[in-house]
Write a protein that holds these residues in place. Sequence first.
Motif, short mmCIF file in Angstrom:
data_model
loop_
_atom_site.label_atom_id
_atom_site.label_comp_id
_atom_site.label_asym_id
_atom_site.label_seq_id
_atom_site.Cartn_x
_atom_site.Cartn_y
_atom_site.Cartn_z
N GLY A 108 150.16 114.05 120.50
CA GLY A 108 150.48 113.12 119.89
C GLY A 108 148.97 112.34 119.25
N LEU A 109 148.36 111.67 118.29
CA LEU A 109 147.06 112.19 117.86
C LEU A 109 146.43 111.13 117.07
N TYR A 110 146.35 110.10 117.25
CA TYR A 110 145.59 108.84 116.89
C TYR A 110 144.37 109.78 115.82
N PRO A 111 145.26 109.45 114.50
CA PRO A 111 143.96 110.20 113.13
C PRO A 111 142.91 109.53 112.89
N ILE A 112 141.88 109.77 112.95
CA ILE A 112 140.31 109.40 112.51
C ILE A 112 139.77 109.91 111.71
#
Length: 199
Positions: A108-112
């Motif tokens: 999982g990623l937190y899009p930047i």
Amino acid sequence: MNCPDKSFYFRSTEIVAKELIGKKLVRNTSNTYSKTRVRLSGIIIETEAYGFRNDSASHAFNGLTPRNGIMFGEVGRAYVYLVYGNHYCINVSARSDKIGAGAVLIRGLYPIEGRMIMRRLRKSKQVIDLTSGPGKITQAMNINRAQNGMDLTNPKNDLHIEFGVELPSFDVIATTRIGISRAIDKLWRFDCKNRLEHN
DNA sequence: TCGATGATTGAG
DNA sequence: TCAATCATCGAA
């Protein structure tokens, strides 16, 4: 931003998986629409550790095969494989000296950076769906078998992991891994506890 | 060769 | 709840 020393990945996969939370996965790729180069990135918020002989769910459990070679080689490299005939998963090779193979799955990623590009690559999905799963991450960042074996500790590479990300304090919780049928009791999934804004 | 399986996702 | 979709790997 800087990349970690290789020694970061010369530790048990559980430790590496836990400490990768909060770091940044960076992907430089060509924009198929404008033909220009784009930088995509996201903060790692979910990982899973996979071991060797101690882990029957690991690709490396039965020893070296043509597919899993990266897990046995130099640490800090991308291990990319096709799963269910449909999606690619990206891992980072890691292991302590005493264990012969291992990897950490980035789930999982937190899009930047590059959210609009990710949106197109993901076919106009909501931001919360852009990178909330291993198959979604590779689709949103244009990652496939071509990146298998890439050194993720080299900031010059088109795929790498950066450290030194400024984040508010956060906690990491350990839970059981997802989508496996063996070694289902191990608490080797690591999740960022506090919610980052997802829009 | 052959068949079962799979570190998933999206649709119904 | 279930189909899509195919590379991988061990068994035959």
